[in-house]
Write an enzyme that holds these catalytic residues in place. Structure first.
Site, PDB file in Angstrom:
ATOM      1  N   TRP A 287      19.463 -22.745  40.172  1.00  0.00           N
ATOM      2  CA  TRP A 287      18.081 -22.578  39.720  1.00  0.00           C
ATOM      3  C   TRP A 287      18.006 -21.485  38.668  1.00  0.00           C
ATOM      4  O   TRP A 287      18.906 -20.660  38.546  1.00  0.00           O
ATOM      5  CB  TRP A 287      17.103 -22.374  40.880  1.00  0.00           C
ATOM      6  CG  TRP A 287      17.443 -21.312  41.932  1.00  0.00           C
ATOM      7  CD1 TRP A 287      18.570 -20.534  42.000  1.00  0.00           C
ATOM      8  CD2 TRP A 287      16.648 -20.946  43.054  1.00  0.00           C
ATOM      9  NE1 TRP A 287      18.518 -19.720  43.097  1.00  0.00           N
ATOM     10  CE2 TRP A 287      17.360 -19.944  43.756  1.00  0.00           C
ATOM     11  CE3 TRP A 287      15.411 -21.367  43.526  1.00  0.00           C
ATOM     12  CZ2 TRP A 287      16.855 -19.355  44.928  1.00  0.00           C
ATOM     13  CZ3 TRP A 287      14.918 -20.778  44.685  1.00  0.00           C
ATOM     14  CH2 TRP A 287      15.635 -19.779  45.375  1.00  0.00           C
ATOM     15  N   ASN A 288      16.896 -21.542  37.896  1.00  0.00           N
ATOM     16  CA  ASN A 288      16.733 -20.616  36.774  1.00  0.00           C
ATOM     17  C   ASN A 288      15.439 -19.832  36.894  1.00  0.00           C
ATOM     18  O   ASN A 288      14.498 -20.275  37.559  1.00  0.00           O
ATOM     19  CB  ASN A 288      16.661 -21.391  35.450  1.00  0.00           C
ATOM     20  CG  ASN A 288      17.900 -22.203  35.184  1.00  0.00           C
ATOM     21  OD1 ASN A 288      18.999 -21.665  35.135  1.00  0.00           O
ATOM     22  ND2 ASN A 288      17.733 -23.509  35.024  1.00  0.00           N
TER      23      ASN A 288
ATOM     24  N   HIS B 116       1.254 -21.369  26.051  1.00  0.00           N
ATOM     25  CA  HIS B 116       1.062 -22.373  24.998  1.00  0.00           C
ATOM     26  C   HIS B 116       2.381 -22.610  24.260  1.00  0.00           C
ATOM     27  O   HIS B 116       2.498 -22.335  23.072  1.00  0.00           O
ATOM     28  CB  HIS B 116      -0.056 -21.927  24.056  1.00  0.00           C
ATOM     29  CG  HIS B 116      -1.377 -21.791  24.765  1.00  0.00           C
ATOM     30  ND1 HIS B 116      -2.431 -22.644  24.564  1.00  0.00           N
ATOM     31  CD2 HIS B 116      -1.781 -20.912  25.733  1.00  0.00           C
ATOM     32  CE1 HIS B 116      -3.444 -22.291  25.360  1.00  0.00           C
ATOM     33  NE2 HIS B 116      -3.067 -21.242  26.072  1.00  0.00           N
TER      34      HIS B 116
ATOM     35  N   HIS C 170       1.910 -28.808  25.366  1.00  0.00           N
ATOM     36  CA  HIS C 170       1.095 -28.006  26.282  1.00  0.00           C
ATOM     37  C   HIS C 170      -0.377 -28.372  26.224  1.00  0.00           C
ATOM     38  O   HIS C 170      -0.826 -29.061  25.316  1.00  0.00           O
ATOM     39  CB  HIS C 170       1.305 -26.505  26.026  1.00  0.00           C
ATOM     40  CG  HIS C 170       0.665 -26.016  24.764  1.00  0.00           C
ATOM     41  ND1 HIS C 170       1.310 -26.014  23.554  1.00  0.00           N
ATOM     42  CD2 HIS C 170      -0.572 -25.508  24.525  1.00  0.00           C
ATOM     43  CE1 HIS C 170       0.501 -25.531  22.628  1.00  0.00           C
ATOM     44  NE2 HIS C 170      -0.653 -25.225  23.188  1.00  0.00           N
TER      45      HIS C 170
ATOM     46  N   ASP D 197      -4.405 -27.098  26.383  1.00  0.00           N
ATOM     47  CA  ASP D 197      -5.341 -26.007  26.104  1.00  0.00           C
ATOM     48  C   ASP D 197      -6.577 -26.206  26.990  1.00  0.00           C
ATOM     49  O   ASP D 197      -7.273 -27.221  26.864  1.00  0.00           O
ATOM     50  CB  ASP D 197      -5.835 -26.050  24.646  1.00  0.00           C
ATOM     51  CG  ASP D 197      -4.785 -25.640  23.624  1.00  0.00           C
ATOM     52  OD1 ASP D 197      -3.664 -25.255  24.014  1.00  0.00           O
ATOM     53  OD2 ASP D 197      -5.103 -25.709  22.423  1.00  0.00           O
TER      54      ASP D 197
ATOM     55  N   HIS E 135      -9.321 -21.005  26.960  1.00  0.00           N
ATOM     56  CA  HIS E 135      -8.410 -20.517  25.916  1.00  0.00           C
ATOM     57  C   HIS E 135      -9.189 -19.902  24.750  1.00  0.00           C
ATOM     58  O   HIS E 135      -8.715 -18.973  24.104  1.00  0.00           O
ATOM     59  CB  HIS E 135      -7.553 -21.691  25.427  1.00  0.00           C
ATOM     60  CG  HIS E 135      -6.591 -21.370  24.333  1.00  0.00           C
ATOM     61  ND1 HIS E 135      -5.835 -20.220  24.305  1.00  0.00           N
ATOM     62  CD2 HIS E 135      -6.245 -22.070  23.215  1.00  0.00           C
ATOM     63  CE1 HIS E 135      -5.067 -20.231  23.225  1.00  0.00           C
ATOM     64  NE2 HIS E 135      -5.304 -21.324  22.552  1.00  0.00           N
TER      65      HIS E 135
ATOM     66  N   HIS F  84     -10.483 -25.708  17.846  1.00  0.00           N
ATOM     67  CA  HIS F  84     -10.521 -24.906  19.074  1.00  0.00           C
ATOM     68  C   HIS F  84     -11.952 -24.444  19.361  1.00  0.00           C
ATOM     69  O   HIS F  84     -12.455 -24.556  20.482  1.00  0.00           O
ATOM     70  CB  HIS F  84      -9.617 -23.674  18.957  1.00  0.00           C
ATOM     71  CG  HIS F  84      -8.154 -23.948  19.117  1.00  0.00           C
ATOM     72  ND1 HIS F  84      -7.367 -24.436  18.096  1.00  0.00           N
ATOM     73  CD2 HIS F  84      -7.318 -23.790  20.172  1.00  0.00           C
ATOM     74  CE1 HIS F  84      -6.117 -24.565  18.530  1.00  0.00           C
ATOM     75  NE2 HIS F  84      -6.050 -24.178  19.781  1.00  0.00           N
TER      76      HIS F  84
HETATM   77 MN    MN Z   1      -2.532 -23.999  22.703  1.00  0.00          MN
END
Ligand code: MN
Length: 261
Positions: A62-63, A70, A74, A76, A80, A209
């Site tokens: 595992w990591n 973002h 991804h 939003d 945001h 946005h």
């Molecule tokens: Mn974004």
């Protein structure tokens, strides 16, 4: 027992329906958006092994990962943006799950973007699309197909010149039309963010946005494989991680669509 779910599984099994992955690989090489140096920047992904069948953990791998919310493909959330900060259910952990699923409307502007990387979608263009494919339904994911995801080299993907980034996006009037006249779930793009590369210079800055999140709508960035979707008819599932107070998150975006070609 629901006939529609039985049929869904039957058609997935026999291949009449397929699942298209609209997600880019997520790793240390994933490009992230650049902001002017006066603003805090968002780190890309870094990854460190916790154990890999070794003395740190003989039977398991595992990591540890660290990344900005973002990064890569991804989601939003409305919170945001400052315009969406007071909207109810505006965060990754509070958005009702029903709102992650909707019909896809894919608007193909590859021709326009091929000759103009700063192309902005307008309401007129959307209405011409609707004349051909029908009205965008309430609760749709509107996906802007630009073929930008085929720019596999981070330099051409981000496309930053001396005067900033050059990549396609939405005219503010198009974002307002989709949010208010069509009541979409949100918009999805193949570029690093849901605003055009030059949008920091627009009035208002970052109009997509500002408008979308101010109306409680979502964004999906860095999508790929939009060329495998029909203009209408696919269903998109885009569910972010349930990060408490999260403004967004990397996610796996899946489309269920009729098999074609
Ligand atoms: Mn974004």
């Amino acid at each position: 027992m629901s006939n529609v779910l039985t049929q869904l599984i039957a058609e997935l099994v026999d291949g009449r329906l397929q699942v298209v992955d609209l997600t880019q690989p997520l790793g240390p090489a994933t490009p992230v958006i650049g902001l002017p140096p006066i603003f805090a920047s968002s780190p890309g992904l870094s990854m460190e092994v916790i154990s890999r069948y070794d003395e740190r953990g003989p039977g398991w791998y595992w990591n540890k990962i660290e990344l900005g919310e973002h990064t890569g493909t991804h989601f939003d959330a409305p919170v945001h943006w400052i315009t969406g900060k007071d909207i109810p259910d505006n965060r990754c952990d509070t958005i009702p799950a029903r709102r992650f699923v909707g019909p896809a409307c894919v608007i193909d502007v590859t021709q326009e973007v091929a000759t103009n990387p700063d192309f902005l979608l307008t309401p007129e263009y959307i209405q011409a699309w609707e004349a051909q494919y029908g009205r965008i339904p309430v609760g749709a994911w509107v996906l802007l197909r630009t073929d930008w995801s085929k720019r596999s080299d981070p330099e051409t993907f981000l496309n930053v010149g001396p005067d900033g980034a050059h990549s396609p996006g939405f005219h503010q009037s198009a974002s307002a039309f989709l949010a208010h006249e069509r009541d979409v779930l949100g918009v999805g793009v193949e570029t690093v963010g849901t605003d055009a590369g030059q949008a920091g210079t627009f009035d208002p800055p970052f109009p997509n946005h500002t408008t979308m999140h101010g109306a409680g709508k979502f964004g999906l960035a860095s999508l790929c494989n939009l060329d495998q979707l029909p203009p209408t008819g696919a269903v998109v599932i885009a569910a972010p991680l349930k990060i408490v107070d999260g403004s967004g998150s990397p996610l796996r975006v899946l489309a269920i669509t009729q098999h074609h070609r």
